[in-house]
Scaffold this motif. Structure first.
Motif, PDB file in Angstrom:
ATOM      1  N   THR A  18       0.830  -1.099  -0.158  1.00  0.00           N
ATOM      2  CA  THR A  18       0.118  -0.159   0.025  1.00  0.00           C
ATOM      3  C   THR A  18       0.877   1.189  -0.061  1.00  0.00           C
ATOM      4  O   THR A  18       0.436   2.308  -0.757  1.00  0.00           O
ATOM      5  CB  THR A  18      -0.953  -0.139   1.337  1.00  0.00           C
ATOM      6  OG1 THR A  18      -1.484  -1.482   1.200  1.00  0.00           O
ATOM      7  CG2 THR A  18      -1.965   0.741   1.420  1.00  0.00           C
ATOM      8  N   LYS A  19       1.778   1.138   0.749  1.00  0.00           N
ATOM      9  CA  LYS A  19       2.654   2.311   0.896  1.00  0.00           C
ATOM     10  C   LYS A  19       3.331   2.782  -0.411  1.00  0.00           C
ATOM     11  O   LYS A  19       3.086   3.959  -0.893  1.00  0.00           O
ATOM     12  CB  LYS A  19       4.117   2.079   1.943  1.00  0.00           C
ATOM     13  CG  LYS A  19       4.574   3.354   2.318  1.00  0.00           C
ATOM     14  CD  LYS A  19       5.477   3.171   3.647  1.00  0.00           C
ATOM     15  CE  LYS A  19       6.535   4.155   3.796  1.00  0.00           C
ATOM     16  NZ  LYS A  19       7.617   3.728   4.251  1.00  0.00           N
ATOM     17  N   SER A  21       2.461   1.904  -3.715  1.00  0.00           N
ATOM     18  CA  SER A  21       1.384   2.340  -4.237  1.00  0.00           C
ATOM     19  C   SER A  21       0.917   3.609  -4.061  1.00  0.00           C
ATOM     20  O   SER A  21       0.628   4.468  -4.903  1.00  0.00           O
ATOM     21  CB  SER A  21       0.071   1.540  -3.827  1.00  0.00           C
ATOM     22  OG  SER A  21       0.260   0.032  -4.273  1.00  0.00           O
ATOM     23  N   ILE A  22       0.860   4.065  -2.788  1.00  0.00           N
ATOM     24  CA  ILE A  22       0.222   5.570  -2.493  1.00  0.00           C
ATOM     25  C   ILE A  22       1.333   6.519  -3.164  1.00  0.00           C
ATOM     26  O   ILE A  22       1.073   7.514  -3.505  1.00  0.00           O
ATOM     27  CB  ILE A  22       0.002   5.639  -1.089  1.00  0.00           C
ATOM     28  CG1 ILE A  22      -1.517   5.039  -0.676  1.00  0.00           C
ATOM     29  CG2 ILE A  22      -0.283   7.153  -0.400  1.00  0.00           C
ATOM     30  CD1 ILE A  22      -1.863   5.088   0.683  1.00  0.00           C
ATOM     31  N   ARG A  26       0.343   9.411  -5.889  1.00  0.00           N
ATOM     32  CA  ARG A  26       0.801  10.833  -5.364  1.00  0.00           C
ATOM     33  C   ARG A  26       1.479  11.447  -6.455  1.00  0.00           C
ATOM     34  O   ARG A  26       1.129  12.568  -6.646  1.00  0.00           O
ATOM     35  CB  ARG A  26       1.394  10.991  -4.100  1.00  0.00           C
ATOM     36  CG  ARG A  26       0.345  10.691  -2.841  1.00  0.00           C
ATOM     37  CD  ARG A  26       0.428  11.428  -1.730  1.00  0.00           C
ATOM     38  NE  ARG A  26      -0.672  11.032  -0.635  1.00  0.00           N
ATOM     39  CZ  ARG A  26      -0.534  10.494   0.506  1.00  0.00           C
ATOM     40  NH1 ARG A  26       0.782  10.282   1.078  1.00  0.00           N
ATOM     41  NH2 ARG A  26      -1.646  10.313   1.111  1.00  0.00           N
ATOM     42  N   GLU A  52      -7.191   0.978   2.654  1.00  0.00           N
ATOM     43  CA  GLU A  52      -6.018   1.980   2.838  1.00  0.00           C
ATOM     44  C   GLU A  52      -5.947   2.953   1.616  1.00  0.00           C
ATOM     45  O   GLU A  52      -5.778   4.273   1.732  1.00  0.00           O
ATOM     46  CB  GLU A  52      -4.720   1.243   3.330  1.00  0.00           C
ATOM     47  CG  GLU A  52      -4.572   1.136   4.638  1.00  0.00           C
ATOM     48  CD  GLU A  52      -3.218   0.340   5.018  1.00  0.00           C
ATOM     49  OE1 GLU A  52      -2.323   0.887   4.453  1.00  0.00           O
ATOM     50  OE2 GLU A  52      -3.427  -0.916   5.326  1.00  0.00           O
ATOM     51  N   LEU A  53      -5.981   2.228   0.435  1.00  0.00           N
ATOM     52  CA  LEU A  53      -5.760   2.944  -0.716  1.00  0.00           C
ATOM     53  C   LEU A  53      -6.742   4.027  -0.940  1.00  0.00           C
ATOM     54  O   LEU A  53      -6.457   5.533  -1.217  1.00  0.00           O
ATOM     55  CB  LEU A  53      -5.683   2.219  -1.975  1.00  0.00           C
ATOM     56  CG  LEU A  53      -4.134   1.317  -2.301  1.00  0.00           C
ATOM     57  CD1 LEU A  53      -4.502   0.780  -3.744  1.00  0.00           C
ATOM     58  CD2 LEU A  53      -3.201   2.389  -2.440  1.00  0.00           C
ATOM     59  N   THR A  54      -8.046   3.685  -0.806  1.00  0.00           N
ATOM     60  CA  THR A  54      -9.212   4.629  -1.004  1.00  0.00           C
ATOM     61  C   THR A  54      -9.333   5.640   0.070  1.00  0.00           C
ATOM     62  O   THR A  54      -9.802   6.653  -0.140  1.00  0.00           O
ATOM     63  CB  THR A  54     -10.405   3.671  -1.346  1.00  0.00           C
ATOM     64  OG1 THR A  54     -10.670   3.269   0.034  1.00  0.00           O
ATOM     65  CG2 THR A  54     -10.634   2.639  -2.244  1.00  0.00           C
ATOM     66  N   GLY A  56      -6.384   6.544   1.326  1.00  0.00           N
ATOM     67  CA  GLY A  56      -5.267   7.313   1.365  1.00  0.00           C
ATOM     68  C   GLY A  56      -5.066   8.445   0.187  1.00  0.00           C
ATOM     69  O   GLY A  56      -4.208   9.533   0.304  1.00  0.00           O
ATOM     70  N   ILE A  57      -5.850   8.155  -0.692  1.00  0.00           N
ATOM     71  CA  ILE A  57      -5.783   8.938  -1.960  1.00  0.00           C
ATOM     72  C   ILE A  57      -7.366   9.493  -2.331  1.00  0.00           C
ATOM     73  O   ILE A  57      -8.178   8.670  -2.608  1.00  0.00           O
ATOM     74  CB  ILE A  57      -5.408   8.007  -3.397  1.00  0.00           C
ATOM     75  CG1 ILE A  57      -3.992   7.657  -2.986  1.00  0.00           C
ATOM     76  CG2 ILE A  57      -5.447   8.806  -4.631  1.00  0.00           C
ATOM     77  CD1 ILE A  57      -2.946   8.368  -3.325  1.00  0.00           C
TER      78      ILE A  57
END
Ligand code: NUP
Length: 220
Positions: A18-19, A21-22, A26, A52-54, A56-57
């Motif tokens: 996830t990290k 990916s974010i 970004r 977490e993705l949805t 975080g972004i």
């Protein structure tokens, strides 16, 4: 509905955590209108990672699991995806009216969009033999739009001529699969969906910018 600023959706087919990916997202979020996630995320970071993705972004998240089961399973999946912060889902048209009716209504109630897959960027000959039937089915169900292949511009034109401007057309198959950037939108799609050409590039931002200029000024 996906709000169109640039006309580009990222097919985020990665098995990254996830990290990572974010951080990647970004770096190009200002250039894309939506992020398409799917089996790679489900099988690697799982539902919690998707959440977490949805969270975080801040963008539109489209789940491409090509959902196509019987009605009650379809409905469970739609509810669950909504809980994970997903805004739109790609479903197979081939399962037919009986399996899609309930889920189409549910999706409107939940405020989640359904995009019906009615032709594929490779193969999919059974779809292409039944194009008009599946387009009509989608319009009768009251969905948000259709997935149409960048590799078959005549199909994009046909679907656009059938549905007018009331449905969004999303078009994968640009780049690695052979569709020329800018040509699916020039043929009537609202969004081009691009994955590997961007993700596997040394300079994803520059590639994305060059796709955006092709969308703005197509040479097909
Ligand atoms: O017909 C389809 N073709 C296709 O490639 C329907 C799709 N949903 N896709 C998806 O678009 C595919 O699953 C992948 O996520 C993306 C294309 O990626 P790429 O060829 O740009 O890497």
């Amino acid at each position: 509905m996906i709000i169109r600023h640039n006309g580009l959706i990222l097919a985020f087919d990665v098995d990254w955590d996830t990290k990572r990916s974010i951080v990647f997202l970004r770096g190009i979020m200002d250039l894309i209108d939506a992020v398409k996630v799917g089996w790679l995320q489900l099988l690697n970071i799982g539902p919690n990672g998707i959440k977490e993705l949805t969270s975080g972004i801040n963008t539109y998240f489209l789940a491409d699991i090509k959902l196509g089961d019987i009605a009650h399973i379809n409905e469970y999946v739609i509810r669950r995806l909504r809980d994970l912060g997903i805004n739109g889902v790609i479903m197979h048209a081939v399962t037919g009216r009986e399996n899609l009716n309930g889920v189409a209504k549910l999706s409107r109630d939940l405020g989640i969009d359904i995009f019906l897959l009615i032709s594929m960027s490779s193969g999919g000959e059974l779809y292409d033999l039944n194009l008009d039937y599946n387009v009509k089915l989608g319009t009768e169900l009251g969905i948000a739009g259709f997935v149409v292949p960048a590799t078959k511009p005549n199909i994009i034109r046909r679907v656009r001529s059938m549905v007018g401007n009331n449905y969004q057309l999303l078009s994968p198959g640009v780049g690695v699969q052979g569709g020329k950037p800018g040509c699916a939108t020039a043929s009537g799609a609202d969004f081009e969906i691009v994955g590997r050409s961007i993700i596997n590039s040394e300079s994803p931002r520059e590639v994305t910018l060059s796709i955006l200029s092709a969308i703005k000024d197509p040479r097909c």
